[in-house]
Design an enzyme around this catalytic site. Sequence first.
Site, PDB file in Angstrom:
ATOM      1  N   ASP A  49       0.816  -1.215   0.000  1.00  0.00           N
ATOM      2  CA  ASP A  49       0.000   0.000   0.000  1.00  0.00           C
ATOM      3  C   ASP A  49       0.848   1.263   0.000  1.00  0.00           C
ATOM      4  O   ASP A  49       0.572   2.221  -0.730  1.00  0.00           O
ATOM      5  CB  ASP A  49      -0.941   0.013   1.207  1.00  0.00           C
ATOM      6  CG  ASP A  49      -2.241  -0.738   0.937  1.00  0.00           C
ATOM      7  OD1 ASP A  49      -2.263  -1.560   0.001  1.00  0.00           O
ATOM      8  OD2 ASP A  49      -3.222  -0.511   1.657  1.00  0.00           O
ATOM      9  N   ASN A  93      -4.646  -2.004  -4.796  1.00  0.00           N
ATOM     10  CA  ASN A  93      -5.870  -2.095  -3.996  1.00  0.00           C
ATOM     11  C   ASN A  93      -5.736  -1.246  -2.738  1.00  0.00           C
ATOM     12  O   ASN A  93      -6.248  -1.588  -1.674  1.00  0.00           O
ATOM     13  CB  ASN A  93      -6.173  -3.554  -3.630  1.00  0.00           C
ATOM     14  CG  ASN A  93      -7.617  -3.751  -3.198  1.00  0.00           C
ATOM     15  OD1 ASN A  93      -8.466  -2.883  -3.377  1.00  0.00           O
ATOM     16  ND2 ASN A  93      -7.908  -4.912  -2.616  1.00  0.00           N
ATOM     17  N   ASP A 312     -12.003  -2.770  10.905  1.00  0.00           N
ATOM     18  CA  ASP A 312     -10.857  -3.619  10.596  1.00  0.00           C
ATOM     19  C   ASP A 312     -10.456  -4.452  11.806  1.00  0.00           C
ATOM     20  O   ASP A 312     -10.214  -5.658  11.702  1.00  0.00           O
ATOM     21  CB  ASP A 312      -9.672  -2.775  10.123  1.00  0.00           C
ATOM     22  CG  ASP A 312      -9.884  -2.201   8.732  1.00  0.00           C
ATOM     23  OD1 ASP A 312     -10.835  -2.637   8.052  1.00  0.00           O
ATOM     24  OD2 ASP A 312      -9.121  -1.312   8.333  1.00  0.00           O
ATOM     25  N   GLU A 340     -11.298  -5.099   1.008  1.00  0.00           N
ATOM     26  CA  GLU A 340     -10.463  -5.823   0.056  1.00  0.00           C
ATOM     27  C   GLU A 340     -11.175  -7.034  -0.540  1.00  0.00           C
ATOM     28  O   GLU A 340     -10.868  -7.475  -1.646  1.00  0.00           O
ATOM     29  CB  GLU A 340      -9.151  -6.251   0.730  1.00  0.00           C
ATOM     30  CG  GLU A 340      -8.131  -5.147   0.865  1.00  0.00           C
ATOM     31  CD  GLU A 340      -8.356  -4.204   2.024  1.00  0.00           C
ATOM     32  OE1 GLU A 340      -7.420  -3.455   2.368  1.00  0.00           O
ATOM     33  OE2 GLU A 340      -9.470  -4.180   2.605  1.00  0.00           O
ATOM     34  N   HIS A 385      -5.192  -9.292   3.095  1.00  0.00           N
ATOM     35  CA  HIS A 385      -4.204  -9.418   4.161  1.00  0.00           C
ATOM     36  C   HIS A 385      -4.826  -9.725   5.513  1.00  0.00           C
ATOM     37  O   HIS A 385      -4.296 -10.527   6.293  1.00  0.00           O
ATOM     38  CB  HIS A 385      -3.376  -8.132   4.239  1.00  0.00           C
ATOM     39  CG  HIS A 385      -4.196  -6.887   4.436  1.00  0.00           C
ATOM     40  ND1 HIS A 385      -3.866  -5.917   5.356  1.00  0.00           N
ATOM     41  CD2 HIS A 385      -5.334  -6.432   3.838  1.00  0.00           C
ATOM     42  CE1 HIS A 385      -4.746  -4.933   5.308  1.00  0.00           C
ATOM     43  NE2 HIS A 385      -5.652  -5.226   4.394  1.00  0.00           N
ATOM     44  N   ARG A 386      -5.951  -9.119   5.822  1.00  0.00           N
ATOM     45  CA  ARG A 386      -6.556  -9.312   7.140  1.00  0.00           C
ATOM     46  C   ARG A 386      -7.179 -10.704   7.276  1.00  0.00           C
ATOM     47  O   ARG A 386      -7.221 -11.259   8.372  1.00  0.00           O
ATOM     48  CB  ARG A 386      -7.569  -8.215   7.437  1.00  0.00           C
ATOM     49  CG  ARG A 386      -6.926  -6.831   7.381  1.00  0.00           C
ATOM     50  CD  ARG A 386      -7.480  -5.863   8.382  1.00  0.00           C
ATOM     51  NE  ARG A 386      -6.816  -4.570   8.235  1.00  0.00           N
ATOM     52  CZ  ARG A 386      -5.621  -4.271   8.725  1.00  0.00           C
ATOM     53  NH1 ARG A 386      -4.945  -5.173   9.421  1.00  0.00           N
ATOM     54  NH2 ARG A 386      -5.082  -3.076   8.537  1.00  0.00           N
ATOM     55  N   LYS A 410       0.506  -6.505   2.007  1.00  0.00           N
ATOM     56  CA  LYS A 410      -0.239  -5.260   1.815  1.00  0.00           C
ATOM     57  C   LYS A 410      -0.012  -4.298   2.971  1.00  0.00           C
ATOM     58  O   LYS A 410       0.081  -3.084   2.764  1.00  0.00           O
ATOM     59  CB  LYS A 410      -1.728  -5.566   1.658  1.00  0.00           C
ATOM     60  CG  LYS A 410      -2.617  -4.345   1.461  1.00  0.00           C
ATOM     61  CD  LYS A 410      -4.049  -4.766   1.174  1.00  0.00           C
ATOM     62  CE  LYS A 410      -5.010  -3.585   1.221  1.00  0.00           C
ATOM     63  NZ  LYS A 410      -4.762  -2.575   0.199  1.00  0.00           N
TER      64      LYS A 410
END
Length: 425
Positions: A49, A93, A312, A340, A385-386, A410
């Site tokens: 990012d 993204n 998040d 995402e 990623h999460r 990311k």
Amino acid sequence: MNSLKLAKIRAVNGRVTLPGSKSLSNRALLLAALSKGHCELLNLLKSDDTARMIDALKTLGVKLTQHGSSCEVEGMGKAFDIGLNSLNLDLGNAGTAMRPLCAALAFSRGVFRLTGEQRMLERPIGPLCEALKSCGIHIDYLNNDGYPPLMVRGAQALRREIEIDGSLSSQFITALLMAAPLAGGLKIKVSGDLISKPYVDLTCALMQNFGVSVQRRGYSEFSVKPDQYYCSPATYMIEGDATGATYFAAAAAIAGKVEIYGLGKHSTQGDTRFLEVLERMGADVIRGDTSVTVSKAEKLHGIEIDMNSMPDAAMTLVPMALYTDSPVTITNIASWRVKETDRIEAMACEMSKLGVKVESGEDFISIDASQRNEDIPVFSTYNDHRMAMCMSLIAFDRDIVINDPECVGKTFPSYFKELKSISIE
């Protein structure tokens, strides 16, 4: 596609050092680029990012020099200016690059095409673009209305009072606030219930660090007066990533004790309130000036909680349901569907592989793990990623396999290395 097998983790113990906050890193890069003067950004996150933001700024003519986790930025002291030329910016993204740059370029000089990965082209940006259009900016949707790719033709603001719906993404408000000095000042009226309010607080605090004050009436109206412009501090230290801290904090609450360095009790990031959620669930949390220490709960309790203010961080609660004495229900998280990936659908699918009871709807998910299977799951991560970091917490229950673990690049490239460093198998 690569995969990573994690053997069952019995406990965690030790210390981890957080990378810089993604939210702060990309905001600080943009503000330093627009500011008068030289700024050294310390503890800058190195990730996909931030790489997208840095590449975009370089393309726009900003001089940046990176030295490890620091970055020296020669501020332009003005809006971007590429004359009558046009530029193409691929922002992958990275929502924290796409939205703020869209607003900043709207009040710059030039023609800018903003695009990204396929998922970015599915993430809405319409409310921000329509607000900018109301200021007199010409923006074309090049594919689907309300979504990237975009063609932005920079211009001076013809109108400086705008209204925008805040219920879909706080990044739209952040983008307008950060671009306000370029527009000669803006008054922003927010309709609807502003989501992720702490991220807007973070933006206002960071702008103050760079010399611009935001006046406000709660979360319904924000104003940046004319004749203000950014001025770089000589150095700016970026806090450790509060959302990244949630995975290690959760691991400690489940099975051990971890000191998380880089995030103190005076943090400006809203996701630090996740620690309060862990305390409600039974974990022990000690807050210091530069770190927090989380210790295992004697009994980890289930919870039903509205997580609209930190969506998040809310994801980390989902796998924790395997270790709680009652279900975990997370509400008011409709924004998960435009992240995402569709995170509600993705979480429901992956958790179902464990044989637990999953209920979900437009804006909630609930996990009852009182019954489960004994399979070794292979988790998909949806290039999110999460998802990868959250599903790693299932390893406290059993061996697991995670597909495409590299997607953590990311925001947290060293995540699995850090997790291994504190794990006891």
